[in-house]
Motif scaffolding. Structure first.
Motif, PDB file in Angstrom:
ATOM      1  N   THR A   6       0.798  -1.224   0.000  1.00 21.88           N
ATOM      2  CA  THR A   6       0.000   0.000   0.000  1.00 21.88           C
ATOM      3  C   THR A   6       0.832   1.276   0.000  1.00 21.88           C
ATOM      4  O   THR A   6       0.537   2.193  -0.789  1.00 21.88           O
ATOM      5  N   PRO A   7       1.863   1.438   0.842  1.00 24.86           N
ATOM      6  CA  PRO A   7       2.616   2.687   0.787  1.00 24.86           C
ATOM      7  C   PRO A   7       3.232   2.976  -0.583  1.00 24.86           C
ATOM      8  O   PRO A   7       3.210   4.115  -1.060  1.00 24.86           O
ATOM      9  N   THR A   8       3.788   1.934  -1.230  1.00 20.18           N
ATOM     10  CA  THR A   8       4.351   2.124  -2.566  1.00 20.18           C
ATOM     11  C   THR A   8       3.268   2.520  -3.561  1.00 20.18           C
ATOM     12  O   THR A   8       3.429   3.464  -4.343  1.00 20.18           O
ATOM     13  N   VAL A   9       2.136   1.811  -3.535  1.00 22.19           N
ATOM     14  CA  VAL A   9       1.063   2.090  -4.496  1.00 22.19           C
ATOM     15  C   VAL A   9       0.457   3.463  -4.237  1.00 22.19           C
ATOM     16  O   VAL A   9       0.134   4.205  -5.179  1.00 22.19           O
ATOM     17  N   ALA A  10       0.316   3.852  -2.979  1.00 18.46           N
ATOM     18  CA  ALA A  10      -0.241   5.169  -2.658  1.00 18.46           C
ATOM     19  C   ALA A  10       0.665   6.284  -3.164  1.00 18.46           C
ATOM     20  O   ALA A  10       0.181   7.314  -3.675  1.00 18.46           O
ATOM     21  N   ALA A  11       1.977   6.108  -3.029  1.00 22.33           N
ATOM     22  CA  ALA A  11       2.906   7.118  -3.539  1.00 22.33           C
ATOM     23  C   ALA A  11       2.773   7.248  -5.051  1.00 22.33           C
ATOM     24  O   ALA A  11       2.760   8.367  -5.601  1.00 22.33           O
ATOM     25  N   LEU A  12       2.669   6.131  -5.760  1.00 22.16           N
ATOM     26  CA  LEU A  12       2.486   6.176  -7.209  1.00 22.16           C
ATOM     27  C   LEU A  12       1.152   6.813  -7.570  1.00 22.16           C
ATOM     28  O   LEU A  12       1.060   7.607  -8.519  1.00 22.16           O
ATOM     29  N   ALA A  13       0.104   6.488  -6.807  1.00 15.35           N
ATOM     30  CA  ALA A  13      -1.224   7.038  -7.095  1.00 15.35           C
ATOM     31  C   ALA A  13      -1.241   8.550  -6.948  1.00 15.35           C
ATOM     32  O   ALA A  13      -1.955   9.250  -7.688  1.00 15.35           O
ATOM     33  N   ALA A  14      -0.468   9.077  -6.008  1.00 18.74           N
ATOM     34  CA  ALA A  14      -0.416  10.532  -5.820  1.00 18.74           C
ATOM     35  C   ALA A  14       0.213  11.237  -7.013  1.00 18.74           C
ATOM     36  O   ALA A  14       0.012  12.445  -7.209  1.00 18.74           O
ATOM     37  N   LEU A  15       0.977  10.503  -7.833  1.00 21.84           N
ATOM     38  CA  LEU A  15       1.641  11.077  -9.000  1.00 21.84           C
ATOM     39  C   LEU A  15       0.910  10.735 -10.302  1.00 21.84           C
ATOM     40  O   LEU A  15       1.392  11.050 -11.385  1.00 21.84           O
ATOM     41  N   ALA A  16      -0.253  10.074 -10.191  1.00 21.85           N
ATOM     42  CA  ALA A  16      -0.987   9.622 -11.368  1.00 21.85           C
ATOM     43  C   ALA A  16      -1.902  10.722 -11.898  1.00 21.85           C
ATOM     44  O   ALA A  16      -2.105  11.762 -11.262  1.00 21.85           O
ATOM     45  N   ASP A  17      -2.490  10.453 -13.081  1.00 18.82           N
ATOM     46  CA  ASP A  17      -3.325  11.460 -13.737  1.00 18.82           C
ATOM     47  C   ASP A  17      -4.817  11.218 -13.550  1.00 18.82           C
ATOM     48  O   ASP A  17      -5.639  11.952 -14.112  1.00 18.82           O
ATOM     49  N   SER A  18      -5.190  10.188 -12.784  1.00 20.33           N
ATOM     50  CA  SER A  18      -6.597   9.880 -12.565  1.00 20.33           C
ATOM     51  C   SER A  18      -6.757   9.317 -11.157  1.00 20.33           C
ATOM     52  O   SER A  18      -5.774   8.905 -10.531  1.00 20.33           O
ATOM     53  N   PRO A  19      -7.982   9.287 -10.636  1.00 21.00           N
ATOM     54  CA  PRO A  19      -8.177   8.891  -9.235  1.00 21.00           C
ATOM     55  C   PRO A  19      -7.809   7.437  -8.979  1.00 21.00           C
ATOM     56  O   PRO A  19      -7.851   6.590  -9.871  1.00 21.00           O
ATOM     57  N   SER A  20      -7.471   7.158  -7.734  1.00 18.74           N
ATOM     58  CA  SER A  20      -7.212   5.796  -7.270  1.00 18.74           C
ATOM     59  C   SER A  20      -8.031   5.539  -6.017  1.00 18.74           C
ATOM     60  O   SER A  20      -8.254   6.435  -5.200  1.00 18.74           O
ATOM     61  N   GLU A  21      -8.479   4.300  -5.872  1.00 12.97           N
ATOM     62  CA  GLU A  21      -9.149   3.878  -4.655  1.00 12.97           C
ATOM     63  C   GLU A  21      -8.546   2.545  -4.231  1.00 12.97           C
ATOM     64  O   GLU A  21      -8.614   1.560  -4.968  1.00 12.97           O
ATOM     65  N   LEU A  22      -7.938   2.546  -3.054  1.00 14.46           N
ATOM     66  CA  LEU A  22      -7.248   1.372  -2.515  1.00 14.46           C
ATOM     67  C   LEU A  22      -8.045   0.889  -1.317  1.00 14.46           C
ATOM     68  O   LEU A  22      -8.187   1.612  -0.324  1.00 14.46           O
ATOM     69  N   THR A  23      -8.589  -0.322  -1.388  1.00 10.04           N
ATOM     70  CA  THR A  23      -9.510  -0.801  -0.364  1.00 10.04           C
ATOM     71  C   THR A  23      -9.075  -2.152   0.195  1.00 10.04           C
ATOM     72  O   THR A  23      -8.091  -2.740  -0.233  1.00 10.04           O
ATOM     73  N   GLY A  24      -9.833  -2.623   1.183  1.00  8.43           N
ATOM     74  CA  GLY A  24      -9.558  -3.918   1.792  1.00  8.43           C
ATOM     75  C   GLY A  24      -8.401  -3.903   2.773  1.00  8.43           C
ATOM     76  O   GLY A  24      -7.860  -4.954   3.118  1.00  8.43           O
ATOM     77  N   ILE A  25      -8.017  -2.720   3.261  1.00  2.20           N
ATOM     78  CA  ILE A  25      -6.773  -2.597   4.030  1.00  2.20           C
ATOM     79  C   ILE A  25      -6.986  -1.939   5.392  1.00  2.20           C
ATOM     80  O   ILE A  25      -6.093  -1.290   5.924  1.00  2.20           O
ATOM     81  N   ALA A  26      -8.168  -2.144   5.968  1.00  3.36           N
ATOM     82  CA  ALA A  26      -8.410  -1.594   7.305  1.00  3.36           C
ATOM     83  C   ALA A  26      -7.401  -2.125   8.317  1.00  3.36           C
ATOM     84  O   ALA A  26      -7.049  -1.432   9.288  1.00  3.36           O
ATOM     85  N   HIS A  27      -6.893  -3.345   8.079  1.00  2.00           N
ATOM     86  CA  HIS A  27      -5.949  -3.939   9.035  1.00  2.00           C
ATOM     87  C   HIS A  27      -4.633  -3.179   9.110  1.00  2.00           C
ATOM     88  O   HIS A  27      -3.861  -3.352  10.055  1.00  2.00           O
ATOM     89  N   LEU A  28      -4.358  -2.308   8.126  1.00  2.66           N
ATOM     90  CA  LEU A  28      -3.104  -1.547   8.170  1.00  2.66           C
ATOM     91  C   LEU A  28      -3.078  -0.531   9.306  1.00  2.66           C
ATOM     92  O   LEU A  28      -2.026   0.026   9.613  1.00  2.66           O
ATOM     93  N   ARG A  29      -4.209  -0.298   9.923  1.00  2.00           N
ATOM     94  CA  ARG A  29      -4.209   0.624  11.069  1.00  2.00           C
ATOM     95  C   ARG A  29      -3.444   0.036  12.252  1.00  2.00           C
ATOM     96  O   ARG A  29      -3.052   0.756  13.161  1.00  2.00           O
ATOM     97  N   GLY A  30      -3.236  -1.287  12.240  1.00  3.13           N
ATOM     98  CA  GLY A  30      -2.536  -1.939  13.346  1.00  3.13           C
ATOM     99  C   GLY A  30      -1.131  -2.364  13.005  1.00  3.13           C
ATOM    100  O   GLY A  30      -0.570  -3.209  13.708  1.00  3.13           O
ATOM    101  N   HIS A  31      -0.535  -1.799  11.950  1.00  2.00           N
ATOM    102  CA  HIS A  31       0.836  -2.156  11.595  1.00  2.00           C
ATOM    103  C   HIS A  31       1.831  -1.303  12.396  1.00  2.00           C
ATOM    104  O   HIS A  31       1.498  -0.799  13.464  1.00  2.00           O
TER     105      HIS A  31
END
Length: 447
Positions: free
Chosen positions: A326-351
């Motif tokens: 997720t951190p890698t994909v989120a960084a790439l998404a911030a540099l993209a030309d269209s919206p991104s939605e990354l889901t299924g990752i509520a468990h990352l709150r406990g990392h």
């Protein structure tokens, strides 16, 4: 920008890519495989060898935890990546978990076999991480446990009986893996039934099951959300550790961001590592992705070439099985030309930290547009020129730190707090990043 206190970790100025990257990278061994192999060799019926082991903070914590309980772990080559392991007789001791989830969740079931008290503690931030799931499970399996999160003590005066235990592992698949890895040494084996909502990071459980079977352990996975490890010996053997594919993703992301080319040596053609999913993600975002025979080693390699026009596309992806990306994909998404939605990752709150909040706050602090969802992130494009420099908080989280480095390739002035936290799973990251960005002739001079 807030001024740092004297005691705060240093800032690392993330280098901007002045040209498309073009390099080849050899990534050290997988942390997930190394630490599973260490546990299995500690429980084996004789001496074993691990080749290609990762040597990082997380694996050193695992090695020291096992040594503290009487296991002999000896490096047998110059760089320490070949380890000879003699299980010996387990005994009581002290375990420093640091901030390593694999240590705090894999080692307590091993400690249940020590026949004496084993005390666990870790970094202050680790004391906030959920632990009651596995500790309550051990209690149900006949083990005495004092405490519900770090610090805690595990005590068993005889071989635990084992049996069937129902757990809610929706916070982390490591709860399942930890019980399965030691299950063959419990009197009745162990059957784990997951009773909660969606189970995250299932490839990691598949990795655990595959490695148990390689060690000669009988594992039954025929029922949904249920795993049975039958009692019996854990075979001594030679383990060969694959490169850590998740640690390769920042370098592949650099190819995507800069429109360059990065080749990762020794990419496995068949693997249980979650990091392998980066291939499909990068292709969807506009990169060319190719696995081919590596001319240097004869093994396979992965080459990613970023889009020539430098334009990445947003994606909508359920990352529940591959949350560590997720951190890698989120960084790439911030540099993209269209919206991104990354889901299924509520468990990352406990990392290592609450990664959803950390990523949202971090991207927005650099001028991005990121919204936290109940189980993920929505990232709207603002254009690279609208992003600006600033302090990127790593929160002592290695993957947050590398996400800041990725953003810094395209956004001048990004300063990452405590880049050294990458040593948790990838020692030498700063050097490798600099070499990736160095001119070809300088890289060749370094050999």
């Amino acid at each position: 920008m807030n001024s740092l206190k004297h005691s705060d970790p240093p800032l690392w100025s993330a280098p901007v890519a002045s040209a498309p990257v073009d390099c080849e990278v050899t990534v050290p061994g997988s942390k997930s495989i190394t630490n599973r192999a260490l546990v299995l060799t500690a429980l084996a019926d004789g001496p074993s060898t691990i080749r290609g082991a990762l040597r990082s903070r997380d694996t050193e914590l695992m090695i020291n935890a096992l040594r503290g309980m009487g296991v002999t772990v000896t490096p047998s080559d110059d760089d320490g990546t070949t380890l000879s392991v003699d299980p010996g007789q387990l005994g009581g001791g002290e375990v420093d978990c640091g901030l390593a989830g694999t240590v705090m969740r894999f080692v307590p079931p091993v400690a249940a076999l020590a026949g004496a008290p084993v005390h666990f503690d870790g970094d202050p931030q680790a004391r906030k991480r959920p632990m009651s799931t596995i500790l309550d499970a051990l209690r149900e399996l006949g083990v005495e446990v004092t405490g519900d999160r770090l610090p805690f003590t595990v005590t068993a005066s005889a071989t635990p009986r084992g049996g069937t235990v129902d757990i809610d592992a929706s916070a982390s698949s490591q709860f399942v893996s930890g019980l399965l890895l030691a299950g063959a040494r419990f009197g009745e084996g162990i059957t784990v039934r997951h009773t909660g909502d969606r189970l995250p990071s299932q490839p990691h459980i598949e990795m655990t099951v595959a490695m148990l079977r390689e060690a000669g352990v009988s594992v039954d996975c025929s029922a949904a959300n249920q795993w049975t490890v039958h009692p019996g010996p854990v075979g001594a053997r030679a383990w060969l550790v694959e490169p850590d594919l998740s640690n390769a993703t920042p370098f592949l992301a650099a190819a995507a961001v800069t429109g360059g080319r990065v080749r990762i040596h020794d990419w496995p053609t068949h693997t249980t590592q979650a990091g392998d999913a980066i291939r499909g993600i990068l292709a969807e975002m506009g990169c060319a992705v190719e696995i081919s025979a590596d001319p240097q080693t004869g093994h396979s390699s992965l080459t990613v070439t970023g889009p020539a026009d430098g334009v990445l596309h947003g994606i909508s992806r359920d990352l529940g099985d591959i949350g560590e990306l997720t951190p890698t994909v989120a960084a790439l998404a911030a540099l993209a030309d269209s919206p991104s939605e990354l889901t299924g990752i509520a468990h990352l709150r406990g990392h290592e930290t609450d990664r959803l909040k950390a990523l949202s706050d971090g991207l927005n602090s650099l001028g991005g547009d990121c919204t936290e969802l109940e189980d993920g992130l929505r990232i709207q494009p603002v254009g690279r020129s609208a992003l600006h420099g600033g302090v990127w908080e790593s929160h002592h989280d290695h993957r947050m730190a590398t996400a800041g480095a990725i953003l810094g390739l395209a956004v001048p002035g990004v300063e990452v707090v405590d880049i050294a936290t990458t040593g948790k799973t990838l020692p030498g990251f700063e050097r490798m990043w600099a070499e990736m960005l160095a001119p070809d002739e300088e890289a060749s001079e370094r050999g």
